[in-house]
Design an enzyme around this catalytic site. Sequence first.
Site, short mmCIF file in Angstrom:
data_model
loop_
_atom_site.label_atom_id
_atom_site.label_comp_id
_atom_site.label_asym_id
_atom_site.label_seq_id
_atom_site.Cartn_x
_atom_site.Cartn_y
_atom_site.Cartn_z
N ALA A 1 0.89 -1.17 0.00
CA ALA A 1 0.00 0.00 0.00
C ALA A 1 0.92 1.22 0.00
O ALA A 1 2.14 1.07 -0.04
CB ALA A 1 -0.91 -0.04 1.22
N SER B 1 7.79 7.83 10.55
CA SER B 1 6.93 9.01 10.49
C SER B 1 7.25 9.87 9.29
O SER B 1 8.38 9.92 8.84
CB SER B 1 7.08 9.85 11.76
OG SER B 1 6.26 11.00 11.65
N LYS C 1 7.51 6.14 18.84
CA LYS C 1 6.62 6.59 17.75
C LYS C 1 5.24 6.94 18.31
O LYS C 1 4.61 7.92 17.89
CB LYS C 1 6.52 5.52 16.66
CG LYS C 1 5.52 5.87 15.54
CD LYS C 1 5.88 7.19 14.88
CE LYS C 1 5.08 7.60 13.68
NZ LYS C 1 3.72 7.33 13.51
N GLU D 1 2.15 14.96 18.44
CA GLU D 1 1.55 15.44 17.18
C GLU D 1 0.11 15.91 17.43
O GLU D 1 -0.30 16.99 16.97
CB GLU D 1 1.60 14.30 16.16
CG GLU D 1 0.83 14.50 14.86
CD GLU D 1 0.87 13.22 13.99
OE1 GLU D 1 1.98 12.71 13.72
OE2 GLU D 1 -0.21 12.72 13.59
N ARG E 1 -8.60 11.92 52.27
CA ARG E 1 -8.38 10.47 52.18
C ARG E 1 -8.20 9.87 53.57
O ARG E 1 -8.68 8.79 53.89
CB ARG E 1 -7.16 10.16 51.31
CG ARG E 1 -7.33 10.55 49.85
CD ARG E 1 -6.09 10.21 49.01
NE ARG E 1 -5.96 8.78 48.80
CZ ARG E 1 -4.99 8.03 49.28
NH1 ARG E 1 -4.03 8.58 49.99
NH2 ARG E 1 -4.95 6.74 49.03
N VAL F 1 2.13 -3.58 6.79
CA VAL F 1 0.69 -3.84 6.70
C VAL F 1 -0.02 -3.07 7.80
O VAL F 1 0.60 -2.59 8.74
CB VAL F 1 0.36 -5.35 6.78
CG1 VAL F 1 0.99 -6.10 5.61
CG2 VAL F 1 0.80 -5.94 8.10
N LYS F 2 -1.33 -2.99 7.67
CA LYS F 2 -2.15 -2.29 8.66
C LYS F 2 -1.91 -2.89 10.04
O LYS F 2 -1.94 -4.11 10.20
CB LYS F 2 -3.61 -2.47 8.25
CG LYS F 2 -4.53 -1.36 8.68
CD LYS F 2 -5.88 -1.58 7.97
CE LYS F 2 -7.04 -1.22 8.84
NZ LYS F 2 -7.13 0.05 9.41
N HIS G 1 5.52 10.23 19.91
CA HIS G 1 5.59 11.20 18.80
C HIS G 1 4.18 11.58 18.36
O HIS G 1 3.85 12.75 18.17
CB HIS G 1 6.39 10.61 17.64
CG HIS G 1 6.23 11.34 16.34
ND1 HIS G 1 5.10 11.20 15.55
CD2 HIS G 1 7.01 12.23 15.70
CE1 HIS G 1 5.21 11.98 14.48
NE2 HIS G 1 6.36 12.61 14.55
N ASN G 2 3.35 10.58 18.18
CA ASN G 2 1.98 10.85 17.72
C ASN G 2 1.16 11.59 18.77
O ASN G 2 0.35 12.45 18.43
CB ASN G 2 1.29 9.55 17.30
CG ASN G 2 1.74 9.09 15.92
OD1 ASN G 2 2.86 9.39 15.49
ND2 ASN G 2 0.90 8.37 15.23
#
Length: 475
Positions: free
Chosen positions: A11, A128, A182, A189, A444, A74-75, A185-186
């Site tokens: 893809a 990325s 990663k 983002e 508490r 792949v996904k 990172h997102n």
Amino acid sequence: QQANIGVTGLAVMGRNLARNLARHGYTVALHNRTEARTKALVQEFGDEGTFLPAATAEEFVASLERPRRVVVMVKAGAPTDAVIEEFAALLEPGDIIVDGGNAHFLDTRRREAALRERGLHFVGTGVSGGEEGALNGPSIMPGGSAESWEALRPLFESIAAQVDGEPCTTHIGPDGAGHFVKMVHNGIEYADMQLIAEAYDLLRHAGGFEPAELAEIFRAWNTGRLDSYLIEITADILAHTDPETGRPFVDVVLDQAEQKGTGRWTVQTALDLGSPVNGIAEAVFARSTSGHADLRAAARALPGPSREPVADRAAFAEKVEKALYASKIVAYAQGFNEIQAGSAEYGWDIDLGATAAIWRGGCIIRAAFLDRIRAAYAADPATPTLLATPDFAEALADAQDAWREVVAVAVREGIPAPGFAAALAYYDSLRADRLPAALIQSQRDYFGAHTYRRVDKDGSFHTLWADDPRKEIDA
Ligand code: 6PG
């Protein structure tokens, strides 16, 4: 002829990575579940380098030099396990499987351990930069063994984005470290995007700027300390007019932001690690709130304040720039703290400065700003928070008045700014001399005898609230 590396899953991301490798002189074996895609790639881009298309997994594996390097694109999710199993069965000890999808780092840890048992290297790798990055130079964040890194290093270094002559890739750490980084990172983002969106919203609806004017403001910001890919594309988007209606493009897009899950994982993981990432969390929740058409429809008639545009637009724009920069510092500080927490929990020994360095180019959050983070960690690798490092502390000191004013304007005008507000609350929480957590601990202890510690002596204590609150016992 044997291939240096193979890519399965063609893809758009897989196809572009394969082309990037071929353009750098590597012979690339190609495989896809449906062969048509493999053929199409060779037909369209065959002249870019040397491709060895394979009709079957067996043919693909047989065409690879040893140790075999198989990149799976792949996904993420169930298909990944099936594809890994299909190839693992054909590989031999010492061979390497790279997973370049956005897998959850816990899945990567599981897969790595299982394949290690079979003598195979499994390298969960963050990639990325979207389609364009995959083709022209992504930021590459590999986990896995040191041995597999040595085998992949020359290839990754040549296809990664380059900044100041340095490739945007490094060995992040063992097993799931690459996918963890990663993921964060997102999360960052998401925060960056949310903060930019809030700046836009405030400037437009409190500042009274039109999208075309805002495009100019963002373009100007992009020449300063906010210089980044996300600010750059924001300017482009705001300058764009919908060809069909002639309206600003941003006005014809449905205001519901979607997500595939990596931002959510960042927050879920942070909760598990006890790492406070409220700025990132607000960004995830803001997307989710935007998508709840039912809630929004039910609440649409609720009253808001009567709006008055700010008096001095230009001055307000400068303040928003400061609020944005300060909030961005907070989001990154939180993200890097989460990486630090993950690294400690899983024993990854992640180099935070090197992580910042490989995000300077190729990835979605690429920005000049990351060089400052790198420098901060170079000066003090063990700093508890970037907020307290000299460069950022100075910027926060300079920004804080404007930041407060911008959040106040948002509240007064009824414009939601959860990212700015959460970041400011975090800043104020960290710098507070005393937090009301003392009262929470007291509560508490009151209802659950959960005990408290005192400021003036060591130990754990409990007050006999019901019997005799004058009595305190060592707990
Ligand atoms: C990248 C991006 C990418 C991510 C998309 C969509 O680094 O290239 O982070 O990996 O999948 O940006 O993410 P959402 O669908 O969750 O917004």
